[in-house]
Design a protein around this motif. Structure first.
Motif, PDB file in Angstrom:
ATOM      1  N   LYS A 101       0.841  -1.214   0.000  1.00 21.19           N
ATOM      2  CA  LYS A 101       0.000   0.000   0.000  1.00 21.19           C
ATOM      3  C   LYS A 101       0.865   1.248   0.000  1.00 21.19           C
ATOM      4  CE  LYS A 101      -4.184  -1.662   2.296  1.00 21.19           C
ATOM      5  NZ  LYS A 101      -5.033  -1.508   3.494  1.00 21.19           N
ATOM      6  N   ALA A 102       1.905   1.261   0.860  1.00 16.81           N
ATOM      7  CA  ALA A 102       2.777   2.432   0.952  1.00 16.81           C
ATOM      8  C   ALA A 102       3.460   2.705  -0.381  1.00 16.81           C
ATOM      9  CB  ALA A 102       3.812   2.225   2.053  1.00 16.81           C
ATOM     10  N   ARG A 103       3.917   1.665  -1.057  1.00 18.25           N
ATOM     11  CA  ARG A 103       4.554   1.845  -2.364  1.00 18.25           C
ATOM     12  C   ARG A 103       3.548   2.414  -3.386  1.00 18.25           C
ATOM     13  NH1 ARG A 103       8.594  -3.209  -3.633  1.00 18.25           N
ATOM     14  NH2 ARG A 103      10.278  -2.477  -2.275  1.00 18.25           N
ATOM     15  N   GLY A 104       2.320   1.908  -3.329  1.00 21.10           N
ATOM     16  CA  GLY A 104       1.284   2.429  -4.229  1.00 21.10           C
ATOM     17  C   GLY A 104       0.991   3.899  -3.963  1.00 21.10           C
ATOM     18  N   TRP A 105       0.918   4.278  -2.696  1.00 20.06           N
ATOM     19  CA  TRP A 105       0.645   5.683  -2.350  1.00 20.06           C
ATOM     20  C   TRP A 105       1.772   6.592  -2.843  1.00 20.06           C
ATOM     21  CZ3 TRP A 105      -0.274   4.200   3.424  1.00 20.06           C
ATOM     22  CH2 TRP A 105      -1.494   3.514   3.544  1.00 20.06           C
ATOM     23  N   ILE A 106       3.013   6.184  -2.624  1.00 24.45           N
ATOM     24  CA  ILE A 106       4.147   7.009  -3.045  1.00 24.45           C
ATOM     25  C   ILE A 106       4.184   7.109  -4.570  1.00 24.45           C
ATOM     26  CG2 ILE A 106       6.677   7.184  -3.048  1.00 24.45           C
ATOM     27  CD1 ILE A 106       5.276   7.907  -0.341  1.00 24.45           C
ATOM     28  N   ASP A 107       3.890   6.009  -5.270  1.00 26.49           N
ATOM     29  CA  ASP A 107       3.834   6.055  -6.744  1.00 26.49           C
ATOM     30  C   ASP A 107       2.738   7.006  -7.216  1.00 26.49           C
ATOM     31  OD1 ASP A 107       5.959   4.376  -7.224  1.00 26.49           O
ATOM     32  OD2 ASP A 107       4.735   2.582  -7.594  1.00 26.49           O
ATOM     33  N   ASP A 108       1.571   6.966  -6.540  1.00 24.72           N
ATOM     34  CA  ASP A 108       0.470   7.861  -6.919  1.00 24.72           C
ATOM     35  C   ASP A 108       0.872   9.324  -6.741  1.00 24.72           C
ATOM     36  OD1 ASP A 108      -1.146   5.739  -7.601  1.00 24.72           O
ATOM     37  OD2 ASP A 108      -2.325   5.787  -5.745  1.00 24.72           O
ATOM     38  N   ILE A 109       1.563   9.646  -5.663  1.00 23.29           N
ATOM     39  CA  ILE A 109       2.009  11.032  -5.431  1.00 23.29           C
ATOM     40  C   ILE A 109       3.081  11.404  -6.449  1.00 23.29           C
ATOM     41  CG2 ILE A 109       3.280  12.516  -3.819  1.00 23.29           C
ATOM     42  CD1 ILE A 109       1.746  11.124  -1.543  1.00 23.29           C
ATOM     43  N   ILE A 114      -2.348  11.668  -7.292  1.00 25.66           N
ATOM     44  CA  ILE A 114      -2.877  12.156  -6.013  1.00 25.66           C
ATOM     45  C   ILE A 114      -1.965  13.277  -5.550  1.00 25.66           C
ATOM     46  CG2 ILE A 114      -3.263  11.533  -3.589  1.00 25.66           C
ATOM     47  CD1 ILE A 114      -4.117   8.814  -4.506  1.00 25.66           C
ATOM     48  N   ALA A 115      -2.573  14.321  -4.945  1.00 28.26           N
ATOM     49  CA  ALA A 115      -1.805  15.505  -4.594  1.00 28.26           C
ATOM     50  C   ALA A 115      -1.221  15.460  -3.188  1.00 28.26           C
ATOM     51  CB  ALA A 115      -2.678  16.755  -4.741  1.00 28.26           C
ATOM     52  N   SER A 116      -1.856  14.698  -2.244  1.00 23.42           N
ATOM     53  CA  SER A 116      -1.373  14.776  -0.857  1.00 23.42           C
ATOM     54  C   SER A 116      -1.753  13.521  -0.070  1.00 23.42           C
ATOM     55  CB  SER A 116      -1.970  16.002  -0.165  1.00 23.42           C
ATOM     56  OG  SER A 116      -3.375  15.816  -0.036  1.00 23.42           O
ATOM     57  N   ARG A 129      -2.807  10.800   9.653  1.00 27.21           N
ATOM     58  CA  ARG A 129      -1.691  10.391  10.517  1.00 27.21           C
ATOM     59  C   ARG A 129      -1.299   8.926  10.232  1.00 27.21           C
ATOM     60  NH1 ARG A 129      -1.673   9.503  16.914  1.00 27.21           N
ATOM     61  NH2 ARG A 129       0.570   9.488  17.185  1.00 27.21           N
ATOM     62  N   HIS A 130      -2.283   8.060  10.029  1.00 32.22           N
ATOM     63  CA  HIS A 130      -2.031   6.648   9.729  1.00 32.22           C
ATOM     64  C   HIS A 130      -1.279   6.509   8.395  1.00 32.22           C
ATOM     65  CE1 HIS A 130      -2.753   2.323   9.571  1.00 32.22           C
ATOM     66  NE2 HIS A 130      -3.207   2.466   8.333  1.00 32.22           N
ATOM     67  N   ILE A 131      -1.683   7.283   7.403  1.00 32.57           N
ATOM     68  CA  ILE A 131      -1.036   7.239   6.087  1.00 32.57           C
ATOM     69  C   ILE A 131       0.406   7.721   6.202  1.00 32.57           C
ATOM     70  CG2 ILE A 131      -1.112   8.085   3.703  1.00 32.57           C
ATOM     71  CD1 ILE A 131      -3.464   6.177   4.547  1.00 32.57           C
ATOM     72  N   ARG A 132       0.616   8.811   6.949  1.00 34.99           N
ATOM     73  CA  ARG A 132       1.978   9.338   7.135  1.00 34.99           C
ATOM     74  C   ARG A 132       2.869   8.352   7.907  1.00 34.99           C
ATOM     75  NH1 ARG A 132       2.892  14.457   5.656  1.00 34.99           N
ATOM     76  NH2 ARG A 132       1.095  15.785   5.244  1.00 34.99           N
ATOM     77  N   LEU A 133       2.268   7.598   8.827  1.00 36.24           N
ATOM     78  CA  LEU A 133       3.029   6.603   9.580  1.00 36.24           C
ATOM     79  C   LEU A 133       3.504   5.477   8.665  1.00 36.24           C
ATOM     80  CD1 LEU A 133       3.924   5.306  12.383  1.00 36.24           C
ATOM     81  CD2 LEU A 133       1.742   4.109  12.284  1.00 36.24           C
ATOM     82  N   LEU A 134       2.631   5.011   7.755  1.00 37.50           N
ATOM     83  CA  LEU A 134       2.962   3.867   6.909  1.00 37.50           C
ATOM     84  C   LEU A 134       3.717   4.235   5.637  1.00 37.50           C
ATOM     85  CD1 LEU A 134      -0.284   1.707   7.162  1.00 37.50           C
ATOM     86  CD2 LEU A 134       1.769   1.609   8.561  1.00 37.50           C
ATOM     87  N   LEU A 137       7.275   2.983   4.725  1.00 32.62           N
ATOM     88  CA  LEU A 137       7.468   1.573   4.390  1.00 32.62           C
ATOM     89  C   LEU A 137       7.735   1.371   2.900  1.00 32.62           C
ATOM     90  CD1 LEU A 137       4.741  -0.158   6.609  1.00 32.62           C
ATOM     91  CD2 LEU A 137       7.198  -0.036   7.016  1.00 32.62           C
ATOM     92  N   ALA A 138       7.401   2.358   2.076  1.00 34.34           N
ATOM     93  CA  ALA A 138       7.671   2.274   0.640  1.00 34.34           C
ATOM     94  C   ALA A 138       9.173   2.278   0.370  1.00 34.34           C
ATOM     95  CB  ALA A 138       7.006   3.439  -0.081  1.00 34.34           C
ATOM     96  N   PHE A 139       9.942   2.759   1.320  1.00 33.95           N
ATOM     97  CA  PHE A 139      11.395   2.870   1.144  1.00 33.95           C
ATOM     98  C   PHE A 139      12.149   1.853   1.994  1.00 33.95           C
ATOM     99  CE2 PHE A 139       9.352   7.016   0.597  1.00 33.95           C
ATOM    100  CZ  PHE A 139       9.618   7.208  -0.744  1.00 33.95           C
TER     101      PHE A 139
END
Length: 192
Positions: A101-109, A114-116, A129-134, A137-139
């Motif tokens: 999920k974290a890798r997908g979110w970072i790729d989307d940004i 996705i903007a934020s 806060r949960h999204i910022r915590l995880l 993990l993309a790295f």
């Protein structure tokens, strides 16, 4: 007789030697062949200890019902237990899902879809806060991911524990979770 035997074992052994000639083990029974009472009493130093009732017929064989225990072969791979407990499959799946999920979110940004983090949080129905915590993990170090996939990562590793204060350096990440000792053991052939 052995000197190390307890007195009761010696007494039992003497009793068996005086009264039993042999024991035959059969698939469904044990046959105990006895010495006739007259011969047993002649072997005994003190015949008064034996039952000398002349009305009892001498018994020569006693058959006892018995079945041998089955020794079914256990199929599977025999392995030596490892010093460290293995990671539970549920923990492994949760960690891998969070990393994906974290890798997908970072790729989307990164790709501008996705903007934020706030937008990701709204889409995932989670707190920002949960999204910022995880997101870190993309790295995560590829060696740590491989250890999680293989199940050789520490058993107490959790999503939250891994995500909190994750260093930027892969070497530091590996030392933080204790992956360096796993690699040392594998390099000398002590794989978990």
């Amino acid at each position: 007789m052995c000197d190390g035997e307890p007195a009761t074992a010696t007494a039992d052994r003497d009793l068996i030697e005086r009264h039993v000639t042999r024991v035959i083990v059969k698939p469904q029974a044990l046959e105990v062949c006895l010495i006739p009472a007259s011969e047993a009493s002649a072997q005994t130093e003190n015949p008064g200890l034996l039952d000398s009732d002349p009305h009892l017929p001498p018994t020569s064989t006693i058959t006892l019902p018995w079945t041998a225990p089955s020794f079914a072969a256990v199929k599977g791979i025999v392995h030596a237990p490892c010093a460290k407990p293995a990671m539970r499959p549920e923990s492994r799946d949760a960690l891998l899902t969070a990393i994906a999920k974290a890798r997908g979110w970072i790729d989307d940004i990164r790709l501008g879809r996705i903007a934020s983090f706030a937008e990701i949080a709204a889409r995932q129905a989670q707190g920002e806060r949960h999204i910022r915590l995880l997101a870190p993990l993309a790295f995560l170090s590829p060696r740590i991911i491989a250890a999680i996939v293989d199940g050789t990562a520490p058993a107490d590793l959790t999503v939250t524990g891994l995500a909190k204060a994750l260093p930027y350096s892969w070497a530091e990440q590996e030392r933080t979770i204790g992956l360096s000792w796993i690699e040392q053991e594998q390099s000398i052939g002590l794989s978990l």
